[in-house]
Design a protein around this motif. Structure first.
Motif, PDB file in Angstrom:
ATOM      1  N   ILE A 156       0.786  -3.851   6.524  1.00 33.61           N
ATOM      2  CA  ILE A 156       1.262  -2.690   5.771  1.00 33.61           C
ATOM      3  C   ILE A 156       2.788  -2.638   5.791  1.00 33.61           C
ATOM      4  N   VAL A 157       3.344  -1.920   4.806  1.00 26.72           N
ATOM      5  CA  VAL A 157       4.792  -1.719   4.721  1.00 26.72           C
ATOM      6  C   VAL A 157       5.022  -0.346   4.088  1.00 26.72           C
ATOM      7  N   SER A 158       6.148   0.272   4.417  1.00 32.36           N
ATOM      8  CA  SER A 158       6.479   1.609   3.896  1.00 32.36           C
ATOM      9  C   SER A 158       7.679   1.517   2.959  1.00 32.36           C
ATOM     10  N   PRO A 159       7.445   1.520   1.634  1.00 32.32           N
ATOM     11  CA  PRO A 159       8.547   1.331   0.671  1.00 32.32           C
ATOM     12  C   PRO A 159       9.527   2.497   0.610  1.00 32.32           C
ATOM     13  N   SER A 160       9.109   3.673   1.086  1.00 38.45           N
ATOM     14  CA  SER A 160       9.983   4.850   0.981  1.00 38.45           C
ATOM     15  C   SER A 160      10.677   5.186   2.289  1.00 38.45           C
ATOM     16  N   SER A 161      10.633   4.270   3.253  1.00 41.68           N
ATOM     17  CA  SER A 161      11.299   4.534   4.528  1.00 41.68           C
ATOM     18  C   SER A 161      12.806   4.665   4.347  1.00 41.68           C
ATOM     19  N   ASP A 162      13.388   5.508   5.136  1.00 41.12           N
ATOM     20  CA  ASP A 162      14.829   5.714   5.090  1.00 41.12           C
ATOM     21  C   ASP A 162      15.372   5.720   6.516  1.00 41.12           C
ATOM     22  N   PRO A 163      16.096   4.674   6.932  1.00 34.63           N
ATOM     23  CA  PRO A 163      16.578   3.547   6.133  1.00 34.63           C
ATOM     24  C   PRO A 163      15.467   2.530   5.860  1.00 34.63           C
ATOM     25  N   LEU A 164      15.644   1.766   4.786  1.00 37.50           N
ATOM     26  CA  LEU A 164      14.628   0.802   4.364  1.00 37.50           C
ATOM     27  C   LEU A 164      14.785  -0.556   5.050  1.00 37.50           C
ATOM     28  N   THR A 184       0.788  -0.826   0.810  1.00 36.74           N
ATOM     29  CA  THR A 184       1.903   0.036   1.176  1.00 36.74           C
ATOM     30  C   THR A 184       1.429   1.415   1.642  1.00 36.74           C
ATOM     31  N   GLN A 185       2.318   2.081   2.355  1.00 36.44           N
ATOM     32  CA  GLN A 185       2.165   3.506   2.641  1.00 36.44           C
ATOM     33  C   GLN A 185       2.113   4.235   1.303  1.00 36.44           C
ATOM     34  N   ALA A 186       1.631   5.474   1.305  1.00 31.18           N
ATOM     35  CA  ALA A 186       1.518   6.236   0.059  1.00 31.18           C
ATOM     36  C   ALA A 186       2.839   6.270  -0.699  1.00 31.18           C
ATOM     37  N   VAL A 187       2.761   6.031  -2.003  1.00 35.07           N
ATOM     38  CA  VAL A 187       3.934   6.047  -2.872  1.00 35.07           C
ATOM     39  C   VAL A 187       3.893   7.295  -3.748  1.00 35.07           C
ATOM     40  N   TYR A 188       4.961   8.084  -3.732  1.00 37.76           N
ATOM     41  CA  TYR A 188       5.075   9.243  -4.621  1.00 37.76           C
ATOM     42  C   TYR A 188       6.376   9.193  -5.432  1.00 37.76           C
ATOM     43  N   ASN A 189       7.310   8.323  -5.007  1.00 40.27           N
ATOM     44  CA  ASN A 189       8.598   8.196  -5.684  1.00 40.27           C
ATOM     45  C   ASN A 189       8.646   6.827  -6.368  1.00 40.27           C
ATOM     46  N   LEU A 190       8.421   6.817  -7.686  1.00 35.97           N
ATOM     47  CA  LEU A 190       8.334   5.551  -8.409  1.00 35.97           C
ATOM     48  C   LEU A 190       9.669   4.820  -8.454  1.00 35.97           C
ATOM     49  N   ASN A 191      10.770   5.557  -8.519  1.00 40.91           N
ATOM     50  CA  ASN A 191      12.079   4.895  -8.540  1.00 40.91           C
ATOM     51  C   ASN A 191      12.331   4.151  -7.226  1.00 40.91           C
ATOM     52  N   ALA A 192      12.003   4.798  -6.111  1.00 41.02           N
ATOM     53  CA  ALA A 192      12.178   4.146  -4.803  1.00 41.02           C
ATOM     54  C   ALA A 192      11.259   2.935  -4.681  1.00 41.02           C
ATOM     55  N   PHE A 193      10.037   3.058  -5.217  1.00 43.31           N
ATOM     56  CA  PHE A 193       9.094   1.932  -5.143  1.00 43.31           C
ATOM     57  C   PHE A 193       9.599   0.755  -5.966  1.00 43.31           C
ATOM     58  N   GLU A 194      10.150   1.032  -7.148  1.00 44.17           N
ATOM     59  CA  GLU A 194      10.661  -0.054  -7.986  1.00 44.17           C
ATOM     60  C   GLU A 194      11.844  -0.751  -7.304  1.00 44.17           C
ATOM     61  N   ARG A 195      12.710   0.043  -6.658  1.00 46.62           N
ATOM     62  CA  ARG A 195      13.837  -0.566  -5.931  1.00 46.62           C
ATOM     63  C   ARG A 195      13.325  -1.455  -4.808  1.00 46.62           C
ATOM     64  N   LYS A 226       5.858  15.386   8.752  1.00 45.13           N
ATOM     65  CA  LYS A 226       5.282  14.725   9.918  1.00 45.13           C
ATOM     66  C   LYS A 226       5.033  13.222   9.773  1.00 45.13           C
ATOM     67  N   VAL A 227       4.914  12.723   8.532  1.00 43.99           N
ATOM     68  CA  VAL A 227       4.532  11.318   8.355  1.00 43.99           C
ATOM     69  C   VAL A 227       5.753  10.505   7.929  1.00 43.99           C
ATOM     70  N   ALA A 228       6.152   9.582   8.785  1.00 46.66           N
ATOM     71  CA  ALA A 228       7.316   8.746   8.497  1.00 46.66           C
ATOM     72  C   ALA A 228       7.062   7.885   7.265  1.00 46.66           C
ATOM     73  N   GLY A 229       8.074   7.788   6.414  1.00 45.59           N
ATOM     74  CA  GLY A 229       7.976   6.901   5.253  1.00 45.59           C
ATOM     75  C   GLY A 229       7.306   7.521   4.044  1.00 45.59           C
ATOM     76  N   ILE A 230       6.974   8.823   4.093  1.00 47.64           N
ATOM     77  CA  ILE A 230       6.370   9.490   2.942  1.00 47.64           C
ATOM     78  C   ILE A 230       7.300  10.605   2.466  1.00 47.64           C
ATOM     79  N   ASN A 231       7.516  10.628   1.160  1.00 45.72           N
ATOM     80  CA  ASN A 231       8.373  11.661   0.570  1.00 45.72           C
ATOM     81  C   ASN A 231       7.730  12.129  -0.735  1.00 45.72           C
TER      82      ASN A 231
END
Length: 290
Positions: A156-164, A184-195, A226-231
């Motif tokens: 697994i990987v978290s595309p929305s983690s900050d820092p990435l 991946t971890q749940a994706v809700y930000n499509l721009n961040a996922f595309e990056r 509470k969940v790291a990497g989700i926004n």
């Protein structure tokens, strides 16, 4: 065609999830999986998800194989030492299970037995390496195996983690250890996922974008806190908050479909995590045009 072969050939795949029950009544879960088997390429079977005691992932994965369904056996490092983990991997192969998703796992304090002793003898990267070594005929001590297993290993990987950057470094280590696909971890930000996808395309490894069905505005806020990497963006929280109780499922499906439509042309598959809403997976797929 198998899940592994489809991914290897570059085809688009869809996976969903089965959360084993807290007890032995698995029949409903199997029926729900059989109902959508023509639309789903493989089913993740969670391993004591969120550190809650449940029926085991290995047993349910075996039952799926017996029903002609393709499981992805989730193996976490939280509850077993290196002896048990190696044995479970060999057992999985013996039971006809080929897809393995390896995770470190949530700490027991987050679950329903917070006093349970965590093991974490290995982490996800080291267990991926162990599984690869088993496929090369050796255990962790270099002893020869009598019969060599074959696995299709994932992580697994978290595309929305900050820092990435730390996520990217860990992803690279997982690939070097043997990971051949990622969910991946749940994706809700499509721009961040595309990056994220543009950064990791150099690895040329299949990535399935994660979809978690929102059940309420409160759930979205909880995950943000509470969940790291989700926004979860405010617009989705507002949509769920303004939906009448009887319309929440419909709104959740609409959000999931919007995200899938935005992701399906920039990754090689979708991984749906319904979290108890398995019966709505067909509606999500229909709404998203899959």
């Amino acid at each position: 065609m198998s899940f592994a072969k489809k991914l290897t050939r570059g085809e688009f795949v869809i996976t969903s999830e089965i959360g084993p029950p807290k007890g032995t009544n698995i029949e409903l879960h199997i029926k729900e999986a059989e109902h959508i088997k023509n639309k789903i390429d493989a089913f993740n079977v969670t391993d004591l998800q969120s550190s809650v005691m449940r029926l085991g992932s290995l047993a349910v994965s075996c039952l799926l194989v017996q029903k002609g369904l393709e499981p992805i056996f989730q193996a976490t490092c939280r509850d077993r030492n290196r002896l048990a983990l190696q044995s479970d991997l060999l057992s999985a192969h013996a039971l006809g299970i080929r897809n393995i998703l390896i995770l470190t796992g949530d700490h027991p304090v987050l679950g329903d037995h917070p006093e349970a002793k965590p093991v974490f003898d290995l982490d996800s990267i080291s267990l991926l390496k162990v599984a690869t070594d088993l496929m090369n005929g050796k255990d962790m001590k270099g002893n020869e195996l009598d019969g060599i297993p074959k696995f299709f290993l994932g992580a697994i990987v978290s595309p929305s983690s900050d820092p990435l950057e730390p996520q990217i470094m860990k992803m690279e280590k997982k690939i070097m250890a043997g990971a051949r696909f990622f969910q991946t971890q749940a994706v809700y930000n499509l721009n961040a996922f595309e990056r994220f996808m543009k950064i990791v395309e150099k690895y040329k490894v299949p990535i399935l974008g994660g979809i978690v069905l929102l059940k309420s505005a409160g759930m979205a806020k909880y995950m943000n806190e509470k969940v790291a990497g989700i926004n979860v963006p405010e617009k989705y929280i507002k949509m769920m908050a303004e939906a009448k109780k009887e319309d929440r499922v419909k709104t959740s499906i609409k959000i999931a479909a919007e995200l899938i439509k935005g992701m399906k042309n920039i990754c090689q598959g979708i991984h749906i995590m319904p979290l108890g809403w398995e019966k709505y997976v067909p509606d999500v797929l229909e709404e998203s045009g899959l």
